[in-house]
Design an enzyme around this catalytic site. Structure first.
Site, mmCIF file in Angstrom:
data_model
loop_
_atom_site.group_PDB
_atom_site.id
_atom_site.type_symbol
_atom_site.label_atom_id
_atom_site.label_comp_id
_atom_site.label_asym_id
_atom_site.label_seq_id
_atom_site.Cartn_x
_atom_site.Cartn_y
_atom_site.Cartn_z
ATOM 1 N N ARG A 122 0.830 -1.202 0.000
ATOM 2 C CA ARG A 122 0.000 0.000 0.000
ATOM 3 C C ARG A 122 0.870 1.259 0.000
ATOM 4 N NH1 ARG A 122 -5.090 0.177 3.841
ATOM 5 N NH2 ARG A 122 -3.541 -0.085 5.496
ATOM 6 N N ARG A 167 0.008 -6.201 13.791
ATOM 7 C CA ARG A 167 -1.402 -5.801 13.691
ATOM 8 C C ARG A 167 -2.297 -7.024 13.490
ATOM 9 N NH1 ARG A 167 -1.832 -1.463 9.091
ATOM 10 N NH2 ARG A 167 -3.948 -1.117 9.802
#
Ligand code: AMP
Length: 209
Positions: A122, A167
């Site tokens: 990303r 995460r």
């Protein structure tokens, strides 16, 4: 319609939330985006949130709950909302139950290695555009520069591989029980997030019919 979109980082829930919010004419409320806005504006909340976010950890509930409750009291949520990134644990879900009723929870899923691949690819631009160098349909036209304004693209600090893995770990520990909390009430529809953006949009529309 009061909706919650869930799924690991990179499963496409944010992308679909933007598309569906437009289609349904209801606001897309992303707690991650509210924190990032606070960081950009240099607020106290932003300063506190940044250290947790940079490590891939959750921002403590005391900084999240009041912020969401206040947002859900704004007049633009009268006809519904799409929550993206909240609730993130069972205590947030329990609080949510006291001030809003949820009509549907869409659970976007992809496997963990695909999460790592998508997130580490990303790239974002200062102008707000967002790309993915690991996904053909989302690649910028010229290397790592913005198609719209030509500026060099940047990788969010929480999209680095080690942070993504943390995460994901945090995601499974805290979010799996939240999905179960809503599944027990029959509110969850699972969406396979592994296809293209258009394919996932089609599945999302079907789930909301
Ligand atoms: P997101 O954009 O939803 O991936 O969120 C980015 C980061 O913001 C997360 O990794 C957390 O550090 C923080 N965050 C977002 N939403 C919450 C929440 N509901 N509770 C705690 N931390 C959150």
């Amino acid at each position: 319609m009061n909706l919650i979109f869930m799924g690991p980082p990179g499963a496409g829930k944010g992308t679909q939330a933007v598309i569906m919010a437009k289609m349904l004419g209801i606001p897309h409320i992303s707690t991650g985006a509210i924190f990032r806005e606070n960081i950009e504006n240099g607020t106290e909340l932003g300063k506190t949130a940044q250290s947790f976010m940079d490590a891939g950890n959750l921002v403590p509930d005391e900084f999240v709950l009041g912020m969401v409750e206040a947002r859900l009291k704004q007049p633009d949520v009268q006809n519904g909302f799409i929550l993206d990134g909240f609730p993130r644990n069972l205590s947030q879900a329990a609080l949510m139950d006291t001030f809003a009723s949820i009509d549907k929870v869409l659970n976007f899923s992809i496997d963990d290695e695909e999460v790592v691949r998508r997130n580490s690819g990303r790239r974002v631009c200062e102008c707000g555009a967002s790309y993915n160098i690991n996904v053909d349909s989302l690649k910028p036209k010229h290397n790592e520069t913005c198609d719209i304004c030509g500026k060099k693209l940047i990788q969010r600090s929480d999209d680095k591989e080690s942070v993504i893995r943390n995460r994901l770990k945090v995601y499974h520990e805290t979010l799996d029980p939240v999905v179960e909390h809503y599944r027990e009430r029959g509110l969850v529809t699972d969406i396979d997030g592994s296809g293209s953006v258009d394919e996932v949009t089609e599945l999302t529309i079907k789930a909301l019919e």
